[in-house]
Design a protein around this motif. Structure first.
Motif, short mmCIF file in Angstrom:
data_model
loop_
_atom_site.label_atom_id
_atom_site.label_comp_id
_atom_site.label_asym_id
_atom_site.label_seq_id
_atom_site.Cartn_x
_atom_site.Cartn_y
_atom_site.Cartn_z
N ASN A 1 -3.35 3.02 -3.57
CA ASN A 1 -3.85 3.84 -2.46
C ASN A 1 -4.19 3.00 -1.23
O ASN A 1 -3.73 3.28 -0.12
CB ASN A 1 -5.08 4.63 -2.90
CG ASN A 1 -4.75 5.66 -3.95
OD1 ASN A 1 -3.70 6.28 -3.92
ND2 ASN A 1 -5.64 5.85 -4.91
N ARG A 2 -5.01 1.96 -1.44
CA ARG A 2 -5.41 1.08 -0.33
C ARG A 2 -5.45 -0.36 -0.81
O ARG A 2 -5.73 -0.64 -1.97
CB ARG A 2 -6.80 1.46 0.20
CG ARG A 2 -6.86 2.68 1.08
CD ARG A 2 -8.32 2.98 1.44
NE ARG A 2 -8.95 1.90 2.18
CZ ARG A 2 -10.26 1.83 2.42
NH1 ARG A 2 -11.07 2.76 1.94
NH2 ARG A 2 -10.77 0.82 3.12
N THR B 1 -1.63 -3.69 4.73
CA THR B 1 -0.56 -2.87 4.14
C THR B 1 0.18 -3.61 3.04
O THR B 1 0.83 -2.99 2.20
CB THR B 1 0.45 -2.45 5.21
OG1 THR B 1 0.99 -3.62 5.85
CG2 THR B 1 -0.23 -1.57 6.27
N VAL C 1 -7.08 -4.20 0.38
CA VAL C 1 -8.03 -4.87 1.28
C VAL C 1 -8.10 -6.35 0.95
O VAL C 1 -7.90 -6.77 -0.19
CB VAL C 1 -9.45 -4.26 1.18
CG1 VAL C 1 -9.48 -2.85 1.73
CG2 VAL C 1 -9.96 -4.29 -0.25
N SER D 1 0.84 -1.20 0.00
CA SER D 1 0.00 0.00 0.00
C SER D 1 0.88 1.25 0.00
O SER D 1 1.90 1.31 0.69
CB SER D 1 -0.91 -0.01 1.23
OG SER D 1 -1.70 1.15 1.28
N ASP E 1 -8.58 -3.92 5.82
CA ASP E 1 -7.44 -3.16 5.31
C ASP E 1 -6.13 -3.83 5.70
O ASP E 1 -5.95 -4.25 6.85
CB ASP E 1 -7.48 -1.74 5.86
CG ASP E 1 -8.44 -0.85 5.10
OD1 ASP E 1 -8.04 -0.29 4.08
OD2 ASP E 1 -9.61 -0.73 5.54
#
Length: 260
Positions: free
Chosen positions: A189-190, A203, A192, A173, A201
């Motif tokens: 960006n993110r 990393t 999941v 991430s 979520d």
């Protein structure tokens, strides 16, 4: 199957030689492990023996025990089926009903028991976009990143979700990745992990795992995302030409971004 239609009672496991009764409820959520009924015992024994005979023709370990007349344990049968499945020499067949949710639990157990993990299969093959030579990537975190976007969907709360499988390396991430298919860079960006409607979520997504990226701008289904310094193009998905086609257009510019 143990019975059929309105007389359906459950499923007989021809490897462990027991049965699973689904007569507790009509939803298939709860089931009970029971002994094989007397009226089905002879037929179950017959097909259990056929499974062992079939495996003996393909697997040396099973053949040795079969010829020597030794008893073959259920875990040995499972191991043989897994070995042959990974070599694409047999295909395990299970019965059940997705509509009635019966046999689904056993199917998921079979996925774990018989299908290969990323470490059981050969390295993923790709093409170097700079010279079009073949490249192999091992399913290891220390390898350069190579991943494939295999599905796009829109979540009403968080926007565009790009489902991705990481074949090698680690997807992080906040990092930038390269899309050699479209020759662009994208920011992660993110990240999941998704289980049904639940999103967690994380990393990082490591080699061999699946996850979803939130916020990709231009990458679409079939695109490769990889390390900028070690580009690779993985085999994309080919979709057949539709018999009937239809076009959908947004009413306004604001709604265009919502289309997946």
């Amino acid at each position: 199957p143990w019975g059929s239609e309105e007389k359906f009672k459950g499923i007989i496991d021809l490897i462990k030689m027991n049965a699973y009764s689904y007569t507790i409820d009509n939803l298939g959520v709860n089931y009970k492990e029971v002994s094989i009924s007397e009226d089905m015992r002879e037929l179950a024994d017959e097909y259990h023996h056929k499974i062992i005979e079939g495996l003996a023709e393909l697997d040396e370990k099973i053949m040795e025990k079969y010829l020597e007349g030794e008893e073959i344990a259920s875990n040995e049968i499972k191991s043989a089926i897994r070995r042959l499945t990974i070599k694409n020499e047999v295909v395990p067949v299970l019965c059940g009903s997705a509509l009635k949710n019966k046999g689904v639990q056993l199917l998921l157990n079979a996925v774990v028991d018989y299908l290969p993990s990323p470490l059981d299969i050969p390295p993923v093959k790709g093409i170097d976009p700079q010279n079009e030579k073949g490249i192999n990537r091992l399913a290891e975190d220390k390898e350069p990143l190579s991943s494939l976007v295999f599905k796009i969907m829109t979540d009403p709360y968080i926007g565009k979700l790009s489902f991705v499988r990481v074949y090698s390396g680690t997807l992080k991430s906040g990092s930038y990745v390269y899309n050699p298919t479209k020759e662009i860079k994208e920011r992660i960006n993110r990240l999941v992990l998704i289980h049904a409607d639940h999103k967690k979520d994380v990393t990082e997504i490591h080699a061999g795992n699946l996850g979803a990226i939130i916020g990709l701008k231009k990458s679409t289904t079939g695109d490769t995302l990889c390390d900028i310094k070690h580009p690779i193009i993985l085999e994309s998905m080919n979709f057949p030409e539709p018999v009937i086609s239809i076009a959908i257009e947004p009413k306004s510019k604001a709604e265009q971004d919502k289309m997946a």
